[in-house]
Design a protein around this motif. Structure first.
Motif, PDB file in Angstrom:
ATOM      1  N   LEU A 144      19.072 -54.714 -65.996  1.00  0.00           N
ATOM      2  CA  LEU A 144      19.836 -55.923 -66.249  1.00  0.00           C
ATOM      3  C   LEU A 144      20.104 -56.651 -64.938  1.00  0.00           C
ATOM      4  O   LEU A 144      20.528 -56.051 -63.959  1.00  0.00           O
ATOM      5  CB  LEU A 144      21.184 -55.577 -66.904  1.00  0.00           C
ATOM      6  N   GLY A 145      19.840 -57.942 -64.936  1.00  0.00           N
ATOM      7  CA  GLY A 145      20.140 -58.756 -63.774  1.00  0.00           C
ATOM      8  C   GLY A 145      19.170 -58.656 -62.620  1.00  0.00           C
ATOM      9  O   GLY A 145      19.361 -59.285 -61.576  1.00  0.00           O
ATOM     10  N   ALA A 146      18.103 -57.854 -62.771  1.00  0.00           N
ATOM     11  CA  ALA A 146      17.142 -57.666 -61.681  1.00  0.00           C
ATOM     12  C   ALA A 146      15.881 -58.497 -61.915  1.00  0.00           C
ATOM     13  O   ALA A 146      15.598 -58.934 -63.026  1.00  0.00           O
ATOM     14  CB  ALA A 146      16.782 -56.195 -61.545  1.00  0.00           C
ATOM     15  N   GLU A 147      15.130 -58.697 -60.846  1.00  0.00           N
ATOM     16  CA  GLU A 147      13.859 -59.423 -60.931  1.00  0.00           C
ATOM     17  C   GLU A 147      12.682 -58.569 -60.497  1.00  0.00           C
ATOM     18  O   GLU A 147      11.541 -58.989 -60.573  1.00  0.00           O
ATOM     19  CB  GLU A 147      13.930 -60.688 -60.065  1.00  0.00           C
ATOM     20  N   VAL A 148      12.975 -57.349 -60.035  1.00  0.00           N
ATOM     21  CA  VAL A 148      11.940 -56.453 -59.529  1.00  0.00           C
ATOM     22  C   VAL A 148      11.954 -55.159 -60.331  1.00  0.00           C
ATOM     23  O   VAL A 148      13.017 -54.599 -60.629  1.00  0.00           O
ATOM     24  CB  VAL A 148      12.160 -56.145 -58.034  1.00  0.00           C
ATOM     25  N   ASP A 149      10.780 -54.667 -60.689  1.00  0.00           N
ATOM     26  CA  ASP A 149      10.650 -53.425 -61.441  1.00  0.00           C
ATOM     27  C   ASP A 149      11.181 -52.248 -60.619  1.00  0.00           C
ATOM     28  O   ASP A 149      10.914 -52.139 -59.421  1.00  0.00           O
ATOM     29  CB  ASP A 149       9.168 -53.191 -61.779  1.00  0.00           C
ATOM     30  N   GLU A 150      11.952 -51.369 -61.267  1.00  0.00           N
ATOM     31  CA  GLU A 150      12.491 -50.165 -60.629  1.00  0.00           C
ATOM     32  C   GLU A 150      12.095 -48.955 -61.472  1.00  0.00           C
ATOM     33  O   GLU A 150      12.885 -48.448 -62.272  1.00  0.00           O
ATOM     34  CB  GLU A 150      14.007 -50.251 -60.487  1.00  0.00           C
ATOM     35  N   PRO A 151      10.863 -48.484 -61.314  1.00  0.00           N
ATOM     36  CA  PRO A 151      10.343 -47.417 -62.179  1.00  0.00           C
ATOM     37  C   PRO A 151      11.129 -46.118 -62.073  1.00  0.00           C
ATOM     38  O   PRO A 151      11.752 -45.823 -61.053  1.00  0.00           O
ATOM     39  CB  PRO A 151       8.900 -47.244 -61.695  1.00  0.00           C
ATOM     40  N   ALA A 152      11.071 -45.350 -63.149  1.00  0.00           N
ATOM     41  CA  ALA A 152      11.773 -44.068 -63.208  1.00  0.00           C
ATOM     42  C   ALA A 152      11.170 -43.069 -62.231  1.00  0.00           C
ATOM     43  O   ALA A 152       9.986 -43.145 -61.875  1.00  0.00           O
ATOM     44  CB  ALA A 152      11.717 -43.518 -64.628  1.00  0.00           C
ATOM     45  N   GLU A 174      20.623 -49.984 -67.939  1.00  0.00           N
ATOM     46  CA  GLU A 174      20.011 -50.517 -69.148  1.00  0.00           C
ATOM     47  C   GLU A 174      18.891 -51.492 -68.800  1.00  0.00           C
ATOM     48  O   GLU A 174      18.991 -52.252 -67.833  1.00  0.00           O
ATOM     49  CB  GLU A 174      21.088 -51.237 -69.971  1.00  0.00           C
ATOM     50  N   ALA A 175      17.827 -51.480 -69.583  1.00  0.00           N
ATOM     51  CA  ALA A 175      16.706 -52.401 -69.368  1.00  0.00           C
ATOM     52  C   ALA A 175      16.985 -53.752 -70.015  1.00  0.00           C
ATOM     53  O   ALA A 175      17.555 -53.830 -71.112  1.00  0.00           O
ATOM     54  CB  ALA A 175      15.422 -51.808 -69.950  1.00  0.00           C
ATOM     55  N   GLN A 176      16.565 -54.808 -69.344  1.00  0.00           N
ATOM     56  CA  GLN A 176      16.688 -56.144 -69.922  1.00  0.00           C
ATOM     57  C   GLN A 176      15.909 -56.245 -71.231  1.00  0.00           C
ATOM     58  O   GLN A 176      16.330 -56.923 -72.174  1.00  0.00           O
ATOM     59  CB  GLN A 176      16.154 -57.190 -68.937  1.00  0.00           C
ATOM     60  N   ARG A 177      14.775 -55.562 -71.273  1.00  0.00           N
ATOM     61  CA  ARG A 177      13.837 -55.699 -72.392  1.00  0.00           C
ATOM     62  C   ARG A 177      14.463 -55.356 -73.736  1.00  0.00           C
ATOM     63  O   ARG A 177      14.154 -55.995 -74.753  1.00  0.00           O
ATOM     64  CB  ARG A 177      12.615 -54.810 -72.122  1.00  0.00           C
ATOM     65  N   THR A 178      15.326 -54.365 -73.789  1.00  0.00           N
ATOM     66  CA  THR A 178      15.869 -53.882 -75.069  1.00  0.00           C
ATOM     67  C   THR A 178      17.381 -54.067 -75.186  1.00  0.00           C
ATOM     68  O   THR A 178      18.003 -53.511 -76.095  1.00  0.00           O
ATOM     69  CB  THR A 178      15.528 -52.389 -75.254  1.00  0.00           C
ATOM     70  N   MET A 179      17.961 -54.836 -74.300  1.00  0.00           N
ATOM     71  CA  MET A 179      19.406 -55.018 -74.306  1.00  0.00           C
ATOM     72  C   MET A 179      19.889 -55.700 -75.592  1.00  0.00           C
ATOM     73  O   MET A 179      19.143 -56.416 -76.259  1.00  0.00           O
ATOM     74  CB  MET A 179      19.826 -55.857 -73.101  1.00  0.00           C
TER      75      MET A 179
END
Length: 235
Positions: A144-152, A174-179
């Protein structure tokens, strides 16, 4: 048909854990004219949450210490903390919790009232089945709120689907994709518990959560208890 499955790798780390989920369909997740009721719901829950903060040193409160201990059992990003610790820290510091949207406000109030991590995902944004398990490493994740991928990270406890990570370190991020948003119509809400005392609270929490969402959205949501003996349920 989509399923939620907790992988065997998770049970190897947390054999006593229990994941309570609530499935909601055909809702309108928009605040009505009486928006103040959500703020009141959160305010009441914040008062109840103070009952769990009995120790002068914040980290020594069981609600914090138990989850910090759990986070030592798997790989985490530096500084990662349970979502319930983040909420309790706000309470400890006297910082009010603001309203976001009905679903988020309701599960946050339950999280505070019962001192358990809680979260939620938009089912229509989940790619295939939803899993809780141990990351291989590299699962894509845009917070949420990020612009850069932060992989697990390899060995991290994550919720994930066919596209990538949905939540990292349990409910830490939480991921933006499924929020959950105002446009969400189908959702799964999650309450996490790791030991018998937490599970007893979680059993009460999921009933209260169901009561609130059913009343708010005029639906009959479906609750499931996920454990090592019953590791899967239908979304």
């Amino acid at each position: 048909m989509q399923n939620f499955t907790v992988d065997e790798s998770f049970w190897e780390l947390f054999p006593e854990a229990e994941i309570n989920i609530l499935v909601l369909n055909n809702i309108q997740n928009r605040a009505n004219d009486d928006e103040g009721k959500y703020e009141q719901l959160l305010a009441d829950a914040q008062i109840k949450a103070k009952e769990y903060l009995t120790e002068e040193v914040f980290s020594q409160n069981p609600v914090v210490a138990q989850w910090r201990e759990a986070y030592t059992k798997f790989k985490t990003k530096k500084g990662a903390r349970s979502s319930i610790e983040a909420l309790m820290k706000r309470i400890d510091q006297g910082k009010p919790l603001g309203s976001i949207n009905p679903l988020v406000d309701i599960y946050n109030s339950i999280s505070l009232e019962y001192a358990l991590p809680a979260g939620g995902e938009n089912i229509q944004k989940i790619d295939g089945d939803l899993h809780l398990g141990i990351a291989q490493g590299g699962e894509g994740f845009l917070p949420l709120g990020a612009e850069v991928d932060e992989p697990a990270l390899p060995g991290e406890v994550i919720y994930y689907d066919q596209t990538g990570a949905v939540c990292r370190c349990f409910n830490w991020r939480e991921a933006q994709r499924t929020m959950l948003t105002d446009d969400t119509t189908d959702a799964v809400l999650v309450i996490e518990a790791l030991n018998p005392e937490q599970k007893a609270r979680a059993q009460k929490a999921i009933l209260r959560l169901k009561e609130l969402v059913d009343q708010e959205f005029a639906i009959d949501s479906t609750a499931h208890v996920i454990n090592a003996n019953q590791p899967s349920a239908t979304l």
